[in-house]
Design a protein around this motif. Structure first.
Motif, PDB file in Angstrom:
ATOM      1  N   GLY A 251     -13.307  22.730  56.905  1.00 47.16           N
ATOM      2  CA  GLY A 251     -13.597  22.192  57.769  1.00 47.16           C
ATOM      3  C   GLY A 251     -13.118  22.693  59.370  1.00 47.16           C
ATOM      4  N   GLY A 252     -12.465  24.126  59.489  1.00 45.85           N
ATOM      5  CA  GLY A 252     -12.526  24.800  60.660  1.00 45.85           C
ATOM      6  C   GLY A 252     -13.862  26.090  60.527  1.00 45.85           C
ATOM      7  N   HIS A 253     -14.119  26.661  59.543  1.00 49.33           N
ATOM      8  CA  HIS A 253     -14.486  27.597  58.945  1.00 49.33           C
ATOM      9  C   HIS A 253     -15.712  27.968  59.263  1.00 49.33           C
ATOM     10  N   VAL A 254     -15.837  29.143  59.720  1.00 51.77           N
ATOM     11  CA  VAL A 254     -17.051  29.773  61.342  1.00 51.77           C
ATOM     12  C   VAL A 254     -17.937  30.706  60.550  1.00 51.77           C
ATOM     13  N   ALA A 255     -18.881  30.737  60.526  1.00 50.79           N
ATOM     14  CA  ALA A 255     -18.999  32.244  59.365  1.00 50.79           C
ATOM     15  C   ALA A 255     -20.847  32.318  59.810  1.00 50.79           C
ATOM     16  N   ALA A 256     -21.184  33.462  59.706  1.00 51.79           N
ATOM     17  CA  ALA A 256     -22.769  33.852  59.693  1.00 51.79           C
ATOM     18  C   ALA A 256     -23.076  35.133  58.571  1.00 51.79           C
ATOM     19  N   TYR A 292     -28.703  27.077  53.668  1.00 46.29           N
ATOM     20  CA  TYR A 292     -27.225  27.816  54.221  1.00 46.29           C
ATOM     21  C   TYR A 292     -25.830  27.252  54.938  1.00 46.29           C
ATOM     22  N   VAL A 293     -26.337  26.558  55.674  1.00 50.18           N
ATOM     23  CA  VAL A 293     -25.418  26.193  56.985  1.00 50.18           C
ATOM     24  C   VAL A 293     -25.167  23.943  55.991  1.00 50.18           C
ATOM     25  N   GLN A 294     -24.992  24.001  54.975  1.00 50.67           N
ATOM     26  CA  GLN A 294     -24.468  22.538  54.255  1.00 50.67           C
ATOM     27  C   GLN A 294     -23.181  22.768  53.865  1.00 50.67           C
ATOM     28  N   ALA A 295     -22.892  21.597  54.060  1.00 53.78           N
ATOM     29  CA  ALA A 295     -21.011  21.088  53.834  1.00 53.78           C
ATOM     30  C   ALA A 295     -20.340  22.986  52.930  1.00 53.78           C
ATOM     31  N   ASN A 296     -20.705  22.797  51.872  1.00 52.11           N
ATOM     32  CA  ASN A 296     -20.619  23.495  50.263  1.00 52.11           C
ATOM     33  C   ASN A 296     -20.260  25.147  50.695  1.00 52.11           C
ATOM     34  N   SER A 297     -21.197  25.612  51.603  1.00 51.71           N
ATOM     35  CA  SER A 297     -21.386  26.531  51.585  1.00 51.71           C
ATOM     36  C   SER A 297     -20.935  27.232  53.232  1.00 51.71           C
ATOM     37  N   ASN A 298     -21.296  26.229  54.642  1.00 53.82           N
ATOM     38  CA  ASN A 298     -20.925  26.367  55.800  1.00 53.82           C
ATOM     39  C   ASN A 298     -21.017  27.884  56.105  1.00 53.82           C
ATOM     40  N   VAL A 299     -23.019  28.415  56.524  1.00 50.38           N
ATOM     41  CA  VAL A 299     -22.969  29.919  56.642  1.00 50.38           C
ATOM     42  C   VAL A 299     -23.879  29.550  57.693  1.00 50.38           C
TER      43      VAL A 299
END
Length: 550
Positions: A251-256, A292-299
Motif C-alpha cells: 500500500g504505502g510503498h513508493v519507489a521509482a 510499471y506503476v501497476q499495483a503488483n509492481s508499483n514502480v
C-alpha cells in the motif's frame, strides 16, 4: 524481448558534451530539428522515495587469485572479503557487484563467481554442493577445454538452505552472457507461500523480517575458463550497494527507476526530432510508465534523460547491429553515460535493428544486457537494446496526444513498449516464467526458470515440424493449468475469454498476459486490448529488491 529466440541482452549509447569525438564520417547525414526533450506525464525526480529510502555504495579493491577451470573452488583459490550491514528495514536489500579491473585478456576476462556468502548468523547463502569442491565448477580437458559442471550448484536440499532456487538461478548472476561483471542481489525472493518456495522464508535468512545486521563474509572464485589450470593475480573490485527502506512493499510503498534513453545513429535521431517522432517517444514511455506503476509492481518512472549517439561519434556503426557484436557496443556506448548514474538507472538504447548474424528469419525485438544487469557502465551488458525498425516518426498517425486511446496505437508500436518493459524486467532480475520447451517454472534444469511462485504455467503441446513438445501461445490459451495459484486457469479468471478475440489484459493467471512471457503477444487493434502486460505480485517483489529502484 526476442521473437522466437530465448535470449537476453543490451545495446549502447550516447553522446553529449565532454566526450571524445571520432573523425567525422563523410557519409553522415546532417542533423535537423531540435533534440527530443522527454515530456511524459507522471514521471520525474519527485517520484523517488528519498523520505524513507537511503542508498549507499562502497567499493573494496581486492587482489584476487585468478585460476583455471579445473582448479577447485577451495582454500587459497578463493578471494575473501568481509563487510558489515546495519539495519536495512523490512524492504531493504543489498547487492555485490564484482569485476576484474585489469584482466590479462579483454576478450575473455575472468568471472568472479560468488562461491560462498556467510551471514552474521553463520548461514551460507550460496551453500554449494560437495560436487563443486570435489569435481569443480567446470569440467576441463586439454583437448576440449572447459565447460560448466552441471553437477555443481547450490545445494537446495540441504537443511542449511540456500538463497538460490537452483543451479541456473545462481549461475545466471555469476556468468552473464555479455561479460564478466557479476551481480548478486539479496534477498533473492521474499514470499511466504507457493511453489517454488522462497528460500528466505522456508529456511529463514531474515531476522525479524529484515536482513541480518552484522558482518558478512563473501568468497569469490575468480576463474578464467579458457585455461584448464592457471595461477595469476588481478585487481578485483567489489561494489557493495545497500538500500535501507522501512516501508513494507504494498500500500504505502513508493519507489521509482530512472531511464537513460539513447538514440543510436543519425537516422533515428532525425526521426526523434520530428513532431511525430517526438510525440511517439513520449507515448512510448507513457506506455512503459503505465506497465510499471501497476499495483503488483508499483514502480514509478523517475527522470527520463535523452542522449543522442550521433554518426560523427560512431553511432551509425551500431544503429543496425548483430547480437554477436553487442558486447563491444555496450562497453563503448555505456562509457559515455555519466558514471554517477550507474546503479540507479537503466540505459535504454533505441536502435534501427538487431540481427541474428546473417539469419534474417529471426526477428529480434529487444535484448537485455544481463539478468540482473550490471550496476556499472563501460562494461559489456550495461543496458537494454530495442529495435525500432526505423519507424519512430511513422507510427500512430491518428494519435495526437500522449494519452490517446489504445485503438489509435499501432500494434507493433505497443509491442515495442511492452518489449522495453520486458527487457528492463530482465535487467532488474526477472526470467521468463518458461521457455518454449520448458514445462515448469521450478525445475532445476529449465533454462527459463524464474523461481517465482505466482507466475502461471502452460502445458506442452506438439508443434508440426519440431521434435518433442513446446509451450506456445495457443497451448496457453487452450489449457491454463497453473501451479501455485488458486484459479484453475485462464478461463476461470476471465469467463469471457474464448482464445481468439477476447483478451484478458488484467488477468495475471493467464500465462500469455505476463510481461515476462518469452515471446511476442497478441493484441486487438479495434479494442486496444492485448496480453503481455502484467507483472505478478512476486515479480514485483524481485524488481523492488534491486537497488536501482528507490
Amino acid at each position: 524481448m526476442v521473437k522466437y529466440l530465448g535470449l537476453i541482452a543490451l545495446f549502447c549509447v550516447a553522446c553529449g558534451s565532454g566526450i571524445q569525438v571520432r573523425t567525422p564520417r563523410p557519409t553522415c547525414a546532417a542533423l535537423t530539428g531540435t533534440s527530443w526533450s522527454p515530456s511524459v506525464p507522471g514521471t520525474g525526480a519527485s517520484n523517488h522515495n528519498v523520505t524513507t529510502t537511503t542508498l549507499a555504495r562502497s567499493i573494496q579493491t581486492l587482489t584476487a587469485r585468478v585460476v583455471g577451470g579445473s582448479d577447485l573452488p577451495t582454500g587459497s583459490n578463493l578471494t575473501t572479503m568481509t563487510f558489515t550491514i546495519g539495519d536495512l528495514g523490512v524492504s531493504g536489500s543489498f547487492s555485490l557487484q564484482a569485476l576484474v579491473t585489469n584482466p590479462e585478456s579483454t576478450d575473455f576476462p575472468p568471472y568472479p563467481i560468488l562461491a560462498s556468502l556467510v551471514d552474521p548468523n553463520g548461514k551460507d547463502w550460496v551453500n554449494l554442493k560437495s560436487a563443486c569442491t570435489s569435481s569443480g565448477i567446470y569440467t576441463c580437458s586439454s583437448s576440449s577445454g572447459c565447460t560448466p559442471n552441471t553437477s555443481c550448484g547450490p545445494d537446495t536440499t540441504s537443511a542449511l538452505g540456500t538463497a538460490y532456487a537452483s543451479r541456473s538461478h545462481w549461475l545466471q548472476a555469476q556468468v552473464p552472457v555479455f561479460g564478466a561483471t557479476t551481480l548478486n542481489i539479496f534477498p533473492t525472493c521474499n514470499w511466504v507461500a507457493g511453489t517454488p518456495s522462497c528460500a528466505f522464508n522456508s529456511i529463514p535468512f531474515f531476522s525479524s523480517s529484515k536482513l541480518p545486521q552484522g558482518t558478512y563474509t563473501a568468497k569469490y572464485y575468480v576463474v578464467d575458463p579458457t585455461k584448464v589450470t592457471h595461477s595469476t593475480s588481478a585487481p578485483l573490485n567489489v561494489t557493495l550497494s545497500t538500500k535501507t527502506d522501512n516501508v513494507a512493499l504494498g500500500g504505502g510503498h513508493v519507489a521509482a527507476i530512472d531511464l537513460n534513453v539513447i538514440l543510436v545513429g543519425n537516422k533515428i535521431i532525425n526521426a526523434s526530432r520530428t513532431a511525430r517522432g517526438t510525440l511517439n517517444l513520449n507515448i512510448l514511455f507513457e506506455q512503459v510508465r503505465q506497465q510499471y506503476v501497476q499495483a503488483n509492481s508499483n514502480v514509478k518512472i523517475g527522470t527520463i534523460t535523452a542522449y543522442e549517439w550521433t554518426c560523427e561519434t560512431g553511432g551509425d556503426e551500431y544503429a543496425s547491429v548483430s547480437l554477436f557484436d553487442l558486447g563491444d557496443a555496450y562497453k563503448i556506448g555505456s562509457s559515455l553515460i555519466p558514471q554517477v548514474n550507474a546503479g540507479t538507472s537503466v540505459n535504454v538504447f533505441l536502435l534501427s535493428r538487431i540481427s541474428y548474424g546473417s539469419d534474417d528469419s529471426v526477428t529480434i525485438l529487444g535484448l537485455a544486457g544481463g539478468l540482473p544487469g550490471p550496476q556499472v557502465y563501460g562494461v559489456p551488458g550495461a543496458g537494454v537494446g530495442i529495435a525500432t525498425f526505423d519507424m519512430l516518426d511513422t507510427y500512430n498517425p491518428s494519435c495526437m496526444l500522449v494519452t490517446c486511446s489504445g485503438s489509435s496505437l499501432d500494434n507493433n508500436f505497443v509491442t515495442m513498449a511492452s518489449t522495453i518493459s520486458h527487457e528492463v524486467g530482465h535487467y532488474l532480475g526477472l526470467n521468463h516464467p518458461q521457455e518454449s520447451s520448458a514445462s515448469t517454472n521450478n525445475s532445476s534444469t529449465s533454462i527459463g526458470m524464474d523461481a517465482i511462485a505466482d507466475t502461471p504455467l502452460c502445458t506442452l503441446t506438439s508443434v508440426s515440424g519440431k521434435t518433442g513438445f513446446y509451450t506456445t501461445n495457443a497451448s496457453c490459451r487452450t489449457d491454463g493449468t497453473l501451479a501455485g495459484l488458486t484459479a484453475s486457469g485462464c478461463n476461470a479468471a476471465c469467463p469471457g475469454y474464448n482464445g481468439t478475440t477476447t483478451f484478458c489484459a488484467a488477468a495475471n493467471t493467464c500465462q500469455f498476459n505476463h510481461i515476462m512471457w518469452y515471446t511476442t503477444q497478441n493484441r486487438s487493434q479495434s479494442t486496444g486490448n492485448g496480453d503481455g502486460t502484467i507483472f505478478s505480485a512476486n515479480t514485483g517483489v524481485i524488481i523492488n529488491a534491486n537497488p536501482a529502484i528507490f
